[in-house]
Design a protein around this motif. Structure first.
Motif, PDB file in Angstrom:
ATOM      1  N   ASP A   3       0.811  -1.213   0.000  1.00  0.00           N
ATOM      2  CA  ASP A   3       0.000   0.000   0.000  1.00  0.00           C
ATOM      3  C   ASP A   3       0.851   1.273   0.000  1.00  0.00           C
ATOM      4  OD1 ASP A   3       0.739  -0.858   2.606  1.00  0.00           O
ATOM      5  OD2 ASP A   3      -0.745   0.495   3.494  1.00  0.00           O
ATOM      6  N   LEU A   4       2.154   1.154   0.233  1.00  0.00           N
ATOM      7  CA  LEU A   4       3.048   2.305   0.191  1.00  0.00           C
ATOM      8  C   LEU A   4       3.677   2.505  -1.193  1.00  0.00           C
ATOM      9  CD1 LEU A   4       4.885   1.841   3.611  1.00  0.00           C
ATOM     10  CD2 LEU A   4       2.937   3.333   3.093  1.00  0.00           C
ATOM     11  N   THR A  22       1.545 -13.561  -6.792  1.00  0.00           N
ATOM     12  CA  THR A  22       2.794 -12.845  -6.535  1.00  0.00           C
ATOM     13  C   THR A  22       2.732 -11.430  -7.095  1.00  0.00           C
ATOM     14  OG1 THR A  22       4.008 -14.931  -6.595  1.00  0.00           O
ATOM     15  CG2 THR A  22       5.298 -12.911  -6.849  1.00  0.00           C
ATOM     16  N   VAL A  23       2.185 -11.280  -8.291  1.00  0.00           N
ATOM     17  CA  VAL A  23       2.051  -9.951  -8.888  1.00  0.00           C
ATOM     18  C   VAL A  23       1.142  -9.077  -8.025  1.00  0.00           C
ATOM     19  CG1 VAL A  23       1.220  -8.649 -10.891  1.00  0.00           C
ATOM     20  CG2 VAL A  23       2.538 -10.744 -11.232  1.00  0.00           C
ATOM     21  N   ALA A  24       0.047  -9.641  -7.542  1.00  0.00           N
ATOM     22  CA  ALA A  24      -0.879  -8.887  -6.687  1.00  0.00           C
ATOM     23  C   ALA A  24      -0.201  -8.454  -5.390  1.00  0.00           C
ATOM     24  CB  ALA A  24      -2.110  -9.725  -6.388  1.00  0.00           C
ATOM     25  N   GLU A  25       0.672  -9.285  -4.866  1.00  0.00           N
ATOM     26  CA  GLU A  25       1.345  -8.969  -3.611  1.00  0.00           C
ATOM     27  C   GLU A  25       2.504  -7.991  -3.783  1.00  0.00           C
ATOM     28  OE1 GLU A  25       2.474 -12.800  -2.146  1.00  0.00           O
ATOM     29  OE2 GLU A  25       0.430 -13.315  -1.543  1.00  0.00           O
ATOM     30  N   MET A  26       3.079  -7.920  -4.990  1.00  0.00           N
ATOM     31  CA  MET A  26       4.289  -7.119  -5.165  1.00  0.00           C
ATOM     32  C   MET A  26       4.031  -5.634  -5.043  1.00  0.00           C
ATOM     33  SD  MET A  26       5.479  -7.083  -9.138  1.00  0.00           S
ATOM     34  CE  MET A  26       4.382  -6.301 -10.312  1.00  0.00           C
ATOM     35  N   ASP A  29      -2.255  -2.505  -5.920  1.00  0.00           N
ATOM     36  CA  ASP A  29      -2.854  -2.052  -7.167  1.00  0.00           C
ATOM     37  C   ASP A  29      -2.029  -0.937  -7.822  1.00  0.00           C
ATOM     38  OD1 ASP A  29      -3.454  -0.170  -5.265  1.00  0.00           O
ATOM     39  OD2 ASP A  29      -5.609  -0.146  -5.638  1.00  0.00           O
ATOM     40  N   ALA A  30      -0.733  -0.883  -7.493  1.00  0.00           N
ATOM     41  CA  ALA A  30       0.163   0.089  -8.115  1.00  0.00           C
ATOM     42  C   ALA A  30       0.426  -0.289  -9.573  1.00  0.00           C
ATOM     43  CB  ALA A  30       1.489   0.143  -7.361  1.00  0.00           C
ATOM     44  N   PRO A  31       0.425   0.693 -10.472  1.00  0.00           N
ATOM     45  CA  PRO A  31       0.754   0.411 -11.878  1.00  0.00           C
ATOM     46  C   PRO A  31       2.198  -0.084 -12.015  1.00  0.00           C
ATOM     47  CG  PRO A  31      -0.264   2.559 -11.656  1.00  0.00           C
ATOM     48  CD  PRO A  31       0.051   2.087 -10.276  1.00  0.00           C
ATOM     49  N   GLU A  61      -4.713  -5.977 -14.669  1.00  0.00           N
ATOM     50  CA  GLU A  61      -6.051  -6.393 -14.251  1.00  0.00           C
ATOM     51  C   GLU A  61      -6.572  -5.525 -13.113  1.00  0.00           C
ATOM     52  OE1 GLU A  61      -5.928 -10.607 -13.487  1.00  0.00           O
ATOM     53  OE2 GLU A  61      -5.324 -11.057 -15.550  1.00  0.00           O
ATOM     54  N   THR A  62      -5.675  -5.001 -12.283  1.00  0.00           N
ATOM     55  CA  THR A  62      -6.088  -4.110 -11.195  1.00  0.00           C
ATOM     56  C   THR A  62      -5.660  -2.670 -11.440  1.00  0.00           C
ATOM     57  OG1 THR A  62      -4.101  -4.662  -9.936  1.00  0.00           O
ATOM     58  CG2 THR A  62      -6.107  -5.905  -9.421  1.00  0.00           C
ATOM     59  N   SER A  63      -4.695  -2.474 -12.300  1.00  0.00           N
ATOM     60  CA  SER A  63      -4.224  -1.129 -12.616  1.00  0.00           C
ATOM     61  C   SER A  63      -4.009  -1.011 -14.123  1.00  0.00           C
ATOM     62  CB  SER A  63      -2.923  -0.841 -11.880  1.00  0.00           C
ATOM     63  OG  SER A  63      -2.511   0.476 -12.175  1.00  0.00           O
ATOM     64  N   PRO A  64      -5.010  -0.490 -14.840  1.00  0.00           N
ATOM     65  CA  PRO A  64      -4.936  -0.417 -16.304  1.00  0.00           C
ATOM     66  C   PRO A  64      -3.748   0.369 -16.856  1.00  0.00           C
ATOM     67  CG  PRO A  64      -7.170   0.005 -15.543  1.00  0.00           C
ATOM     68  CD  PRO A  64      -6.289  -0.030 -14.323  1.00  0.00           C
ATOM     69  N   ALA A  65      -3.100   1.191 -16.048  1.00  0.00           N
ATOM     70  CA  ALA A  65      -1.941   1.948 -16.524  1.00  0.00           C
ATOM     71  C   ALA A  65      -0.709   1.070 -16.705  1.00  0.00           C
ATOM     72  CB  ALA A  65      -1.625   3.088 -15.556  1.00  0.00           C
ATOM     73  N   SER A  66      -0.754  -0.166 -16.232  1.00  0.00           N
ATOM     74  CA  SER A  66       0.393  -1.067 -16.340  1.00  0.00           C
ATOM     75  C   SER A  66       0.708  -1.348 -17.802  1.00  0.00           C
ATOM     76  CB  SER A  66       0.111  -2.368 -15.597  1.00  0.00           C
ATOM     77  OG  SER A  66      -0.070  -2.105 -14.225  1.00  0.00           O
ATOM     78  N   THR A  67       2.010  -1.456 -18.095  1.00  0.00           N
ATOM     79  CA  THR A  67       2.408  -1.610 -19.496  1.00  0.00           C
ATOM     80  C   THR A  67       3.827  -2.169 -19.614  1.00  0.00           C
ATOM     81  OG1 THR A  67       2.524  -0.432 -21.609  1.00  0.00           O
ATOM     82  CG2 THR A  67       3.376   0.728 -19.687  1.00  0.00           C
ATOM     83  N   LEU A  68       4.141  -2.606 -20.809  1.00  0.00           N
ATOM     84  CA  LEU A  68       5.518  -2.932 -21.174  1.00  0.00           C
ATOM     85  C   LEU A  68       5.935  -1.887 -22.195  1.00  0.00           C
ATOM     86  CD1 LEU A  68       8.002  -4.878 -21.169  1.00  0.00           C
ATOM     87  CD2 LEU A  68       6.985  -5.908 -23.189  1.00  0.00           C
ATOM     88  N   LEU A  69       6.954  -1.132 -21.890  1.00  0.00           N
ATOM     89  CA  LEU A  69       7.495  -0.145 -22.815  1.00  0.00           C
ATOM     90  C   LEU A  69       8.620  -0.819 -23.588  1.00  0.00           C
ATOM     91  CD1 LEU A  69       7.812   2.712 -23.977  1.00  0.00           C
ATOM     92  CD2 LEU A  69       9.283   3.243 -22.016  1.00  0.00           C
TER      93      LEU A  69
END
Length: 102
Positions: A3-4, A22-26, A29-31, A61-69
């Motif tokens: 959450d930080l 693991t992705v959810a825990e890392m 919901d941060a992008p 899935e939880t943060s649509p801003a996520s991407t691979l540049l």
């Protein structure tokens, strides 16, 4: 403490999680943004890039801003694994900073 975490930027990571839990825990919901340069096939990094793409998709899935540049896909070419030392590092930094600011 996920959450930080506000945003995650991984520049050609050695390992990117592909397990949804693991992705959810890392980062909660941060992008997430993974960044990859050129010569991925020649450097034997295809699997790492694919794992990073999976991480971005799962985080998306939880943060649509996520991407691979993928720099070559963005018209930015000639970059090694150490892109922060390449001649066009300012252009790459601008892309990352812009994503962080959005």
């Amino acid at each position: 403490m996920p959450d930080l975490v506000e945003r995650i930027v991984a520049v050609e990571p050695v390992g990117a999680p592909t397990d949804p839990q693991t992705v959810a825990e890392m980062g909660g919901d941060a992008p997430f943004m993974g960044v990859y340069g050129d010569y991925v096939d020649e450097r034997g990094q295809t699997g790492r890039k694919e794992a990073t793409q999976t991480t971005a998709e799962l985080a998306g899935e939880t943060s649509p801003a996520s991407t691979l540049l993928s720099l070559p896909d963005e018209g930015i070419s000639g970059n090694t694994h150490l892109m922060m030392q390449d001649d066009n590092n300012g252009e790459i930094a601008d892309r990352i900073i812009s994503w962080i600011s959005d």
